[in-house]
Design a protein around this motif. Structure first.
Motif, PDB file in Angstrom:
ATOM      1  N   GLY A 279      41.280  45.055  29.399  1.00  0.00           N
ATOM      2  CA  GLY A 279      39.841  45.113  29.620  1.00  0.00           C
ATOM      3  C   GLY A 279      39.446  44.262  30.794  1.00  0.00           C
ATOM      4  N   THR A 280      38.167  44.277  31.117  1.00  0.00           N
ATOM      5  CA  THR A 280      37.674  43.528  32.277  1.00  0.00           C
ATOM      6  C   THR A 280      36.417  42.739  31.927  1.00  0.00           C
ATOM      7  OG1 THR A 280      36.430  45.473  33.020  1.00  0.00           O
ATOM      8  CG2 THR A 280      38.637  45.168  33.929  1.00  0.00           C
ATOM      9  N   GLY A 281      36.262  42.369  30.666  1.00  0.00           N
ATOM     10  CA  GLY A 281      35.078  41.646  30.242  1.00  0.00           C
ATOM     11  C   GLY A 281      35.327  40.155  30.084  1.00  0.00           C
ATOM     12  N   GLY A 282      34.250  39.381  30.079  1.00  0.00           N
ATOM     13  CA  GLY A 282      34.340  37.941  29.886  1.00  0.00           C
ATOM     14  C   GLY A 282      34.478  37.203  31.197  1.00  0.00           C
ATOM     15  N   GLU A 283      33.723  36.119  31.325  1.00  0.00           N
ATOM     16  CA  GLU A 283      33.767  35.338  32.558  1.00  0.00           C
ATOM     17  C   GLU A 283      35.079  34.571  32.687  1.00  0.00           C
ATOM     18  OE1 GLU A 283      30.342  33.023  33.810  1.00  0.00           O
ATOM     19  OE2 GLU A 283      29.119  34.030  32.299  1.00  0.00           O
ATOM     20  N   VAL A 284      35.570  34.457  33.915  1.00  0.00           N
ATOM     21  CA  VAL A 284      36.767  33.678  34.180  1.00  0.00           C
ATOM     22  C   VAL A 284      36.664  33.106  35.593  1.00  0.00           C
ATOM     23  CG1 VAL A 284      38.032  35.765  34.864  1.00  0.00           C
ATOM     24  CG2 VAL A 284      39.281  33.685  34.320  1.00  0.00           C
ATOM     25  N   PRO A 285      36.685  31.775  35.746  1.00  0.00           N
ATOM     26  CA  PRO A 285      36.720  31.203  37.092  1.00  0.00           C
ATOM     27  C   PRO A 285      37.997  31.656  37.791  1.00  0.00           C
ATOM     28  CG  PRO A 285      36.220  29.516  35.447  1.00  0.00           C
ATOM     29  CD  PRO A 285      36.679  30.734  34.694  1.00  0.00           C
ATOM     30  N   MET A 286      37.864  32.140  39.028  1.00  0.00           N
ATOM     31  CA  MET A 286      39.024  32.703  39.721  1.00  0.00           C
ATOM     32  C   MET A 286      39.058  32.238  41.167  1.00  0.00           C
ATOM     33  SD  MET A 286      41.750  34.637  39.606  1.00  0.00           S
ATOM     34  CE  MET A 286      41.599  35.628  38.110  1.00  0.00           C
ATOM     35  N   LEU A 287      40.213  31.722  41.574  1.00  0.00           N
ATOM     36  CA  LEU A 287      40.454  31.372  42.973  1.00  0.00           C
ATOM     37  C   LEU A 287      41.497  32.332  43.520  1.00  0.00           C
ATOM     38  CD1 LEU A 287      40.820  27.928  44.619  1.00  0.00           C
ATOM     39  CD2 LEU A 287      42.627  29.611  44.971  1.00  0.00           C
ATOM     40  N   LEU A 288      41.246  32.869  44.715  1.00  0.00           N
ATOM     41  CA  LEU A 288      42.118  33.852  45.339  1.00  0.00           C
ATOM     42  C   LEU A 288      42.499  33.385  46.737  1.00  0.00           C
ATOM     43  CD1 LEU A 288      39.805  36.836  44.406  1.00  0.00           C
ATOM     44  CD2 LEU A 288      42.013  36.407  43.311  1.00  0.00           C
TER      45      LEU A 288
END
Length: 320
Positions: free
Chosen positions: A191-200
């Motif tokens: 799935g693609t739900g829910g917040e997640v801090p992401m560094l790319l």
């Protein structure tokens, strides 16, 4: 000496030179740090999995835990050296436990549908592996199970995208290095739900993971399906986190020794939303930029403008 033999010797010397030029990487001296090194195994569904860790000798309870997932055909100890032991430095100076897991037979069962590596063929359960490692460090070293972070490079970065989909609730922050998100028709997550801090972090001259999106392949072999562009990946996570504001964009300070490279940071942020950061490394290849180690030339250029391990740690710290 016969002419043919002379030619063969010259060709051999030329091949040796090219191999040295393209595959040589300077040896990084291991640092004398006040840490304990650990190598351990756990069994999951009848499969023995291994991991390595560094633990500050000034260990206290409720330490944060950071996983660093390596790339294809590497090992945990390989990525530890490849980033110049900088995560070890972070462990000692900031009171963090760093874990370097080993993939199954050299590759992770990551977020991409396309893949013929053993972990995919045998459907190795990476989420169970991660959960059991968290439980191990919570039980034995009393880490804070609510303060767990994940970093991945290349194939390990694709694992980050799968973990972000399947068990994002286990992590306070994630970082994917040289690993843009698979296109949705090539995505295997739940799935693609829910917040997640992401560094790319993405390199504009990365010939393995195209910066502008397209076919992922290592040295033009073993295609791994299509991936989004770096900016589409950042926008994907920004939208997932409910961020509607456009990113703020700035150049990082340029160091003379970095030559004709540059690093641009795009920050997606809204009030009370989890941040997304994209570092575009202009002129950079399929590498993990750091201040100590240079990857082999065949992987492309690196830069000293981006000290990735410390940038990641600075990003994670805001969620501790």
């Amino acid at each position: 000496m016969p002419v043919l033999l002379t030619i063969l010797i010259l060709l051999l010397l030329f091949v040796i030179y090219l191999s040295f030029y393209f595959f040589y990487s300077p040896k990084v001296k291991k640092k004398n740090l006040n840490i304990t090194e650990l190598s351990e195994t756990i069994e999951i569904d009848g499969v023995t999995r291994s991991f390595h860790a560094v633990i500050p000798k000034a260990h206290v309870e409720k330490m944060p835990l950071i996983f660093v997932f390596h790339g294809t055909m590497q090992k945990g100890k390989t990525i530890r050296k490849a980033v110049g032991y900088e995560f070890d430095e972070i462990a000692e100076s900031n009171g963090v436990i760093i874990v370097y897991p080993d993939a199954y037979k050299g590759s992770w069962n990551d977020a991409r549908k396309v893949g013929d590596y053993p972990a995919r063929i045998e459907n190795i359960d990476e989420t169970k592996f991660v959960k059991q490692m968290i439980a191990y460090f919570e039980s034995k070293y009393h880490v804070d199970p609510h303060c767990v972070f994940g970093v991945g490079f290349s194939n390990g970065g694709q694992l980050i995208h799968r973990l972000a989909s399947n068990i994002s609730q286990e992590f306070k922050g994630l970082a994917a290095i040289m690993a843009t998100h698979p296109t949705m028709d090539n995505f295997i997550g739940n799935g693609t739900g829910g917040e997640v801090p992401m560094l790319l972090v993405a390199g504009t001259d990365d010939h393995t993971v195209p910066y502008h999106g397209g076919l992922i392949q290592l040295f033009f072999l073993k295609p791994r399906g299509l991936a989004m562009s770096a900016y589409k990946t950042a926008e994907f996570y920004a939208k997932r986190n409910g961020i509607s504001s456009p990113p703020t964009v700035e150049f990082l300070p340029h160091l003379e020794q970095s030559g004709n490279t540059a690093v641009i940071r795009a920050t997606y942020r809204d009030t009370d939303k989890k941040t997304v950061e994209l570092y575009t490394a202009a002129g950079i290849g399929h590498v993990f930029p750091n201040k100590y180690n240079r990857f082999p030339r065949i992987m492309g250029k690196s830069t000293f403008d981006l000290d990735t391990p410390y940038v990641i740690w600075s990003f994670f710290k805001q969620y501790i």
